[in-house]
Scaffold this active site. Structure first.
Site, mmCIF file in Angstrom:
data_model
loop_
_atom_site.group_PDB
_atom_site.id
_atom_site.type_symbol
_atom_site.label_atom_id
_atom_site.label_comp_id
_atom_site.label_asym_id
_atom_site.label_seq_id
_atom_site.Cartn_x
_atom_site.Cartn_y
_atom_site.Cartn_z
ATOM 1 N NE ARG A 12 8.033 -2.854 6.636
ATOM 2 C CZ ARG A 12 6.872 -2.473 6.661
ATOM 3 N NH1 ARG A 12 6.388 -1.724 5.740
ATOM 4 N NH2 ARG A 12 5.780 -2.881 7.698
ATOM 5 N NE ARG B 48 1.782 -5.009 10.876
ATOM 6 C CZ ARG B 48 2.947 -4.708 10.181
ATOM 7 N NH1 ARG B 48 3.878 -5.302 10.426
ATOM 8 N NH2 ARG B 48 2.863 -4.270 9.103
ATOM 9 N NE ARG C 45 -4.847 -1.013 9.438
ATOM 10 C CZ ARG C 45 -3.478 -0.356 8.979
ATOM 11 N NH1 ARG C 45 -3.575 0.980 8.470
ATOM 12 N NH2 ARG C 45 -2.539 -1.150 8.830
ATOM 13 N NE ARG D 130 6.444 -0.569 10.190
ATOM 14 C CZ ARG D 130 5.190 -0.562 9.490
ATOM 15 N NH1 ARG D 130 5.294 0.067 8.164
ATOM 16 N NH2 ARG D 130 4.009 -0.984 9.693
ATOM 17 C CE LYS E 277 -1.998 -1.038 3.847
ATOM 18 N NZ LYS E 277 -1.459 -2.481 3.960
HETATM 19 P P1 AP5 Z 1 4.845 -1.379 1.775
HETATM 20 O O1 AP5 Z 1 4.863 -0.710 0.532
HETATM 21 O O2 AP5 Z 1 5.182 -0.691 3.162
HETATM 22 O O3 AP5 Z 1 3.401 -2.335 2.386
HETATM 23 P P2 AP5 Z 1 2.387 -1.745 3.223
HETATM 24 O O4 AP5 Z 1 1.115 -2.566 2.721
HETATM 25 O O5 AP5 Z 1 2.156 -0.289 3.264
HETATM 26 O O6 AP5 Z 1 2.553 -2.370 4.479
HETATM 27 P P3 AP5 Z 1 2.658 -1.864 5.809
HETATM 28 O O7 AP5 Z 1 3.345 -2.948 6.801
HETATM 29 O O8 AP5 Z 1 3.154 -0.380 6.044
HETATM 30 O O9 AP5 Z 1 1.405 -1.908 6.082
HETATM 31 P P4 AP5 Z 1 0.373 -2.052 7.575
HETATM 32 O O10 AP5 Z 1 -1.111 -1.689 7.142
HETATM 33 O O11 AP5 Z 1 0.527 -3.111 8.428
HETATM 34 O O12 AP5 Z 1 1.183 -0.816 8.454
HETATM 35 P P5 AP5 Z 1 0.908 0.808 8.838
HETATM 36 O O13 AP5 Z 1 2.244 1.406 8.776
HETATM 37 O O14 AP5 Z 1 -0.407 1.343 7.907
HETATM 38 O O15 AP5 Z 1 5.554 -2.724 1.282
HETATM 39 C C1 AP5 Z 1 6.253 -3.617 2.446
HETATM 40 C C2 AP5 Z 1 7.428 -4.100 2.097
HETATM 41 O O16 AP5 Z 1 7.486 -4.962 0.839
HETATM 42 C C3 AP5 Z 1 8.700 -3.285 1.859
HETATM 43 O O17 AP5 Z 1 9.726 -3.518 2.353
HETATM 44 C C4 AP5 Z 1 8.426 -2.970 0.303
HETATM 45 O O18 AP5 Z 1 9.746 -2.556 -0.172
HETATM 46 C C5 AP5 Z 1 8.446 -4.363 -0.165
HETATM 47 N N1 AP5 Z 1 7.567 -4.212 -1.493
HETATM 48 C C6 AP5 Z 1 6.530 -3.311 -1.625
HETATM 49 N N2 AP5 Z 1 5.845 -3.912 -3.114
HETATM 50 C C7 AP5 Z 1 6.457 -4.913 -3.180
HETATM 51 C C8 AP5 Z 1 6.537 -5.688 -4.377
HETATM 52 N N3 AP5 Z 1 5.422 -5.524 -5.644
HETATM 53 N N4 AP5 Z 1 7.323 -6.791 -4.595
HETATM 54 C C9 AP5 Z 1 8.263 -7.277 -3.751
HETATM 55 N N5 AP5 Z 1 8.378 -6.249 -2.546
HETATM 56 C C10 AP5 Z 1 7.605 -5.285 -2.379
HETATM 57 O O19 AP5 Z 1 0.227 0.570 10.099
HETATM 58 C C11 AP5 Z 1 0.843 0.282 11.317
HETATM 59 C C12 AP5 Z 1 -0.029 0.285 12.607
HETATM 60 O O20 AP5 Z 1 -0.311 1.477 12.638
HETATM 61 C C13 AP5 Z 1 -1.282 -0.649 12.520
HETATM 62 O O21 AP5 Z 1 -0.736 -1.947 12.723
HETATM 63 C C14 AP5 Z 1 -1.875 0.006 13.528
HETATM 64 O O22 AP5 Z 1 -1.452 -0.362 14.721
HETATM 65 C C15 AP5 Z 1 -1.626 1.622 13.351
HETATM 66 N N6 AP5 Z 1 -2.751 2.045 12.314
HETATM 67 C C16 AP5 Z 1 -2.497 2.326 11.010
HETATM 68 N N7 AP5 Z 1 -3.419 3.151 10.473
HETATM 69 C C17 AP5 Z 1 -4.429 2.823 11.315
HETATM 70 C C18 AP5 Z 1 -6.162 2.857 11.166
HETATM 71 N N8 AP5 Z 1 -6.639 3.240 10.052
HETATM 72 N N9 AP5 Z 1 -6.684 2.593 12.408
HETATM 73 C C19 AP5 Z 1 -6.015 2.115 13.388
HETATM 74 N N10 AP5 Z 1 -4.876 1.788 13.406
HETATM 75 C C20 AP5 Z 1 -3.994 2.163 12.418
#
Ligand code: AP5
Length: 212
Positions: A121, A165, A88, A154, A16
Protein backbone atom coordinates in the site's frame (compact mmCIF):
# COMPACT_ATOMS: atom_id res chain seq x y z
CA UNK A 1 -29.53 10.95 2.55
CA UNK A 2 -30.72 7.48 3.62
CA UNK A 3 -30.95 6.33 7.23
CA UNK A 4 -29.21 2.93 6.94
CA UNK A 5 -26.73 2.18 9.72
CA UNK A 6 -23.94 -0.18 8.71
CA UNK A 7 -20.66 -1.22 10.33
CA UNK A 8 -17.73 -2.74 8.43
CA UNK A 9 -15.51 -5.18 10.30
CA UNK A 10 -12.40 -7.10 9.28
CA UNK A 11 -8.67 -7.37 9.92
CA UNK A 12 -6.23 -4.62 8.86
CA UNK A 13 -5.99 -4.51 5.08
CA UNK A 14 -9.18 -6.53 4.49
CA UNK A 15 -10.51 -3.68 2.33
CA UNK A 16 -12.81 -1.93 4.83
CA UNK A 17 -11.86 1.57 3.66
CA UNK A 18 -12.11 0.68 -0.04
CA UNK A 19 -15.48 -1.04 0.31
CA UNK A 20 -16.93 1.49 2.79
CA UNK A 21 -16.34 4.32 0.31
CA UNK A 22 -18.13 2.40 -2.47
CA UNK A 23 -21.03 1.39 -0.22
CA UNK A 24 -21.52 4.90 1.18
CA UNK A 25 -21.69 6.31 -2.35
CA UNK A 26 -24.09 3.62 -3.58
CA UNK A 27 -26.46 3.95 -0.60
CA UNK A 28 -26.08 7.72 -0.24
CA UNK A 29 -24.96 7.61 3.38
CA UNK A 30 -21.96 9.11 5.19
CA UNK A 31 -18.63 7.25 5.39
CA UNK A 32 -17.07 7.59 8.84
CA UNK A 33 -13.55 6.10 9.10
CA UNK A 34 -11.97 6.30 12.54
CA UNK A 35 -8.46 5.67 11.15
CA UNK A 36 -8.84 8.64 8.76
CA UNK A 37 -10.18 10.87 11.55
CA UNK A 38 -7.19 10.00 13.73
CA UNK A 39 -4.68 10.45 10.87
CA UNK A 40 -6.10 13.91 10.19
CA UNK A 41 -5.56 14.80 13.88
CA UNK A 42 -1.99 13.47 13.64
CA UNK A 43 -1.37 15.56 10.52
CA UNK A 44 -2.64 18.69 12.26
CA UNK A 45 -0.52 17.85 15.35
CA UNK A 46 -3.45 18.44 17.70
CA UNK A 47 -3.16 17.17 21.31
CA UNK A 48 -5.42 14.24 20.32
CA UNK A 49 -3.29 13.56 17.24
CA UNK A 50 -0.05 13.57 19.23
CA UNK A 51 -1.51 11.18 21.80
CA UNK A 52 -3.06 8.90 19.13
CA UNK A 53 0.15 8.68 17.08
CA UNK A 54 1.96 6.89 19.88
CA UNK A 55 -0.65 4.10 19.81
CA UNK A 56 -1.04 3.97 16.02
CA UNK A 57 2.66 3.78 15.21
CA UNK A 58 3.07 0.63 17.25
CA UNK A 59 -0.19 -1.01 16.12
CA UNK A 60 -2.09 -0.59 19.39
CA UNK A 61 -5.66 0.67 19.73
CA UNK A 62 -6.38 4.21 20.86
CA UNK A 63 -8.17 4.00 24.28
CA UNK A 64 -11.90 3.26 24.10
CA UNK A 65 -13.08 6.39 25.93
CA UNK A 66 -11.20 8.65 23.48
CA UNK A 67 -12.48 7.02 20.30
CA UNK A 68 -16.04 6.47 21.59
CA UNK A 69 -16.40 10.19 22.32
CA UNK A 70 -15.14 11.12 18.84
CA UNK A 71 -17.50 8.69 17.08
CA UNK A 72 -20.53 9.64 19.17
CA UNK A 73 -19.92 13.29 18.29
CA UNK A 74 -19.79 12.48 14.56
CA UNK A 75 -22.82 10.18 14.54
CA UNK A 76 -25.01 12.60 16.48
CA UNK A 77 -25.28 14.73 13.32
CA UNK A 78 -26.13 11.85 10.95
CA UNK A 79 -29.16 9.71 10.05
CA UNK A 80 -27.36 7.06 8.03
CA UNK A 81 -23.72 5.96 7.93
CA UNK A 82 -21.22 3.27 7.17
CA UNK A 83 -18.71 2.99 9.99
CA UNK A 84 -15.25 1.81 8.92
CA UNK A 85 -12.82 0.83 11.69
CA UNK A 86 -15.34 1.10 14.52
CA UNK A 87 -16.35 -0.76 16.66
CA UNK A 88 -13.09 -2.54 17.33
CA UNK A 89 -13.72 -3.70 20.91
CA UNK A 90 -16.77 -5.04 22.73
CA UNK A 91 -16.92 -1.80 24.72
CA UNK A 92 -17.10 0.18 21.47
CA UNK A 93 -19.82 -2.14 20.13
CA UNK A 94 -21.82 -1.65 23.32
CA UNK A 95 -21.47 2.13 22.94
CA UNK A 96 -23.45 1.85 19.67
CA UNK A 97 -26.30 -0.08 21.25
CA UNK A 98 -28.78 2.83 21.28
CA UNK A 99 -28.41 3.37 17.54
CA UNK A 100 -29.91 0.13 16.17
CA UNK A 101 -27.32 -0.97 13.64
CA UNK A 102 -28.99 -2.58 10.58
CA UNK A 103 -26.12 -4.64 9.22
CA UNK A 104 -22.57 -5.61 10.23
CA UNK A 105 -20.35 -6.74 7.35
CA UNK A 106 -17.25 -8.79 8.15
CA UNK A 107 -14.69 -8.81 5.32
CA UNK A 108 -12.43 -11.84 5.72
CA UNK A 109 -8.78 -12.06 4.63
CA UNK A 110 -5.94 -14.40 5.62
CA UNK A 111 -2.92 -13.14 7.56
CA UNK A 112 -0.59 -13.92 4.61
CA UNK A 113 -2.73 -12.00 2.13
CA UNK A 114 -3.15 -8.94 4.35
CA UNK A 115 0.59 -8.73 5.02
CA UNK A 116 1.24 -8.75 1.25
CA UNK A 117 -1.47 -6.15 0.62
CA UNK A 118 -0.42 -3.74 3.33
CA UNK A 119 3.26 -4.01 2.41
CA UNK A 120 2.29 -2.85 -1.12
CA UNK A 121 0.00 0.00 0.00
CA UNK A 122 1.06 3.59 -0.69
CA UNK A 123 -0.91 6.70 0.28
CA UNK A 124 -0.79 10.23 -1.05
CA UNK A 125 0.93 12.47 1.46
CA UNK A 126 -1.23 15.37 0.31
CA UNK A 127 -4.82 14.10 -0.26
CA UNK A 128 -4.68 10.70 1.51
CA UNK A 129 -5.78 8.64 -1.54
CA UNK A 130 -4.85 4.95 -1.28
CA UNK A 131 -2.91 3.01 -3.91
CA UNK A 132 -1.54 -0.49 -4.03
CA UNK A 133 1.60 -1.33 -5.97
CA UNK A 134 0.13 -4.78 -6.75
CA UNK A 135 -3.55 -4.13 -7.37
CA UNK A 136 -4.11 -0.36 -7.72
CA UNK A 137 -0.85 1.21 -8.94
CA UNK A 138 -0.61 4.92 -9.78
CA UNK A 139 -0.12 5.98 -13.43
CA UNK A 140 3.28 7.54 -12.62
CA UNK A 141 5.78 6.09 -10.18
CA UNK A 142 4.87 7.17 -6.61
CA UNK A 143 2.89 10.22 -7.80
CA UNK A 144 -0.81 10.64 -6.97
CA UNK A 145 -3.04 10.49 -10.10
CA UNK A 146 -5.50 12.86 -8.44
CA UNK A 147 -3.42 15.73 -7.01
CA UNK A 148 0.20 15.06 -8.04
CA UNK A 149 1.27 14.59 -4.38
CA UNK A 150 4.00 12.13 -3.33
CA UNK A 151 3.01 8.60 -2.36
CA UNK A 152 4.43 7.32 0.91
CA UNK A 153 4.21 4.19 3.06
CA UNK A 154 1.84 4.61 6.03
CA UNK A 155 3.85 4.68 9.27
CA UNK A 156 1.90 1.65 10.57
CA UNK A 157 2.47 -0.41 7.39
CA UNK A 158 5.94 -1.55 8.53
CA UNK A 159 6.13 -5.38 8.76
CA UNK A 160 6.44 -5.58 12.57
CA UNK A 161 3.58 -3.09 13.07
CA UNK A 162 1.33 -4.96 10.60
CA UNK A 163 1.98 -8.15 12.60
CA UNK A 164 1.05 -6.39 15.85
CA UNK A 165 -2.11 -4.87 14.31
CA UNK A 166 -3.19 -8.36 13.24
CA UNK A 167 -2.60 -9.78 16.76
CA UNK A 168 -4.55 -6.89 18.30
CA UNK A 169 -7.36 -7.53 15.82
CA UNK A 170 -7.52 -11.22 16.85
CA UNK A 171 -7.58 -10.38 20.57
CA UNK A 172 -9.79 -7.29 20.65
CA UNK A 173 -11.88 -7.17 17.47
CA UNK A 174 -12.69 -10.79 16.60
CA UNK A 175 -15.17 -10.90 19.57
CA UNK A 176 -17.05 -7.99 17.95
CA UNK A 177 -17.81 -10.26 14.96
CA UNK A 178 -19.42 -12.76 17.35
CA UNK A 179 -21.33 -9.93 19.05
CA UNK A 180 -23.09 -9.10 15.75
CA UNK A 181 -23.47 -12.76 14.76
CA UNK A 182 -25.48 -13.34 17.95
CA UNK A 183 -27.70 -10.38 17.03
CA UNK A 184 -28.46 -12.04 13.67
CA UNK A 185 -27.31 -9.06 11.57
CA UNK A 186 -23.86 -10.33 10.47
CA UNK A 187 -22.89 -10.77 6.82
CA UNK A 188 -19.55 -12.41 5.99
CA UNK A 189 -17.76 -11.67 2.73
CA UNK A 190 -14.56 -13.26 1.36
CA UNK A 191 -12.17 -10.33 0.73
CA UNK A 192 -9.63 -12.19 -1.38
CA UNK A 193 -11.11 -11.22 -4.76
CA UNK A 194 -11.11 -8.20 -7.05
CA UNK A 195 -12.49 -5.02 -5.45
CA UNK A 196 -15.55 -4.94 -7.73
CA UNK A 197 -16.38 -8.62 -7.08
CA UNK A 198 -16.22 -8.09 -3.30
CA UNK A 199 -18.37 -4.99 -3.64
CA UNK A 200 -21.09 -6.59 -5.75
CA UNK A 201 -21.47 -9.53 -3.36
CA UNK A 202 -21.47 -7.24 -0.33
CA UNK A 203 -24.03 -4.89 -1.87
CA UNK A 204 -26.38 -7.76 -2.73
CA UNK A 205 -26.18 -9.20 0.79
CA UNK A 206 -26.56 -5.79 2.45
CA UNK A 207 -29.64 -4.98 0.39
CA UNK A 208 -31.26 -8.30 1.34
CA UNK A 209 -30.54 -7.66 5.03
CA UNK A 210 -31.84 -4.06 4.83
CA UNK A 211 -35.06 -5.28 3.24
CA UNK A 212 -35.66 -8.00 5.86
P1 AP5 B 1 -8.05 -0.77 2.66
O1 AP5 B 1 -9.34 -0.62 1.97
O2 AP5 B 1 -7.32 0.45 3.14
O3 AP5 B 1 -8.21 -1.82 3.86
P2 AP5 B 1 -8.61 -1.56 5.37
O4 AP5 B 1 -9.25 -2.80 5.86
O5 AP5 B 1 -9.35 -0.27 5.52
O6 AP5 B 1 -7.15 -1.43 5.97
P3 AP5 B 1 -6.52 -0.45 7.01
O7 AP5 B 1 -5.06 -0.82 7.10
O8 AP5 B 1 -6.80 1.00 6.70
O9 AP5 B 1 -7.31 -0.87 8.28
P4 AP5 B 1 -6.92 -0.81 9.74
O10 AP5 B 1 -8.17 -1.28 10.37
O11 AP5 B 1 -5.71 -1.52 10.15
O12 AP5 B 1 -6.53 0.74 9.93
P5 AP5 B 1 -7.34 2.03 10.33
O13 AP5 B 1 -6.93 3.09 9.42
O14 AP5 B 1 -8.79 1.76 10.54
O15 AP5 B 1 -7.08 -1.63 1.70
C1 AP5 B 1 -5.74 -1.94 2.08
C2 AP5 B 1 -4.89 -2.02 0.81
O16 AP5 B 1 -5.34 -3.11 -0.02
C3 AP5 B 1 -4.98 -0.76 -0.09
O17 AP5 B 1 -3.72 -0.57 -0.70
C4 AP5 B 1 -6.04 -1.13 -1.14
O18 AP5 B 1 -5.83 -0.45 -2.36
C5 AP5 B 1 -5.84 -2.64 -1.30
N1 AP5 B 1 -7.06 -3.38 -1.57
C6 AP5 B 1 -8.30 -3.18 -1.02
N2 AP5 B 1 -9.19 -4.10 -1.47
C7 AP5 B 1 -8.48 -4.92 -2.31
C8 AP5 B 1 -8.83 -6.08 -3.08
N3 AP5 B 1 -10.09 -6.60 -3.08
N4 AP5 B 1 -7.86 -6.67 -3.82
C9 AP5 B 1 -6.59 -6.17 -3.84
N5 AP5 B 1 -6.20 -5.07 -3.13
C10 AP5 B 1 -7.13 -4.46 -2.37
O19 AP5 B 1 -6.75 2.30 11.80
C11 AP5 B 1 -5.39 2.67 11.98
C12 AP5 B 1 -5.10 2.78 13.46
O20 AP5 B 1 -5.93 3.80 14.07
C13 AP5 B 1 -5.37 1.52 14.30
O21 AP5 B 1 -4.31 0.59 14.26
C14 AP5 B 1 -5.57 2.14 15.71
O22 AP5 B 1 -4.34 2.49 16.29
C15 AP5 B 1 -6.33 3.43 15.39
N6 AP5 B 1 -7.79 3.21 15.40
C16 AP5 B 1 -8.64 3.32 14.34
N7 AP5 B 1 -9.90 3.03 14.70
C17 AP5 B 1 -9.85 2.73 16.02
C18 AP5 B 1 -10.83 2.32 16.97
N8 AP5 B 1 -12.12 2.14 16.63
N9 AP5 B 1 -10.43 2.08 18.23
C19 AP5 B 1 -9.14 2.26 18.61
N10 AP5 B 1 -8.16 2.62 17.76
C20 AP5 B 1 -8.51 2.86 16.48
Amino acid sequence: MNAHKIVLLGPPGAGKGTQAALLAKELNIAHIATGDILREEVKRATPLGRAAKAYMDCGELVPDNVIINIVKGKLAQLDGFVLDGFPRTLKQAQALEGLKIDVAVNIKLSREELIERLSARRVCQHCGRNYNLRSEPPGRDLICDGCGGHLITRSDDQPEVIARRYDVYQQESAPVVEFYRKKGILIEIEGNRAIEAVFQEMLRSVQIQLAS
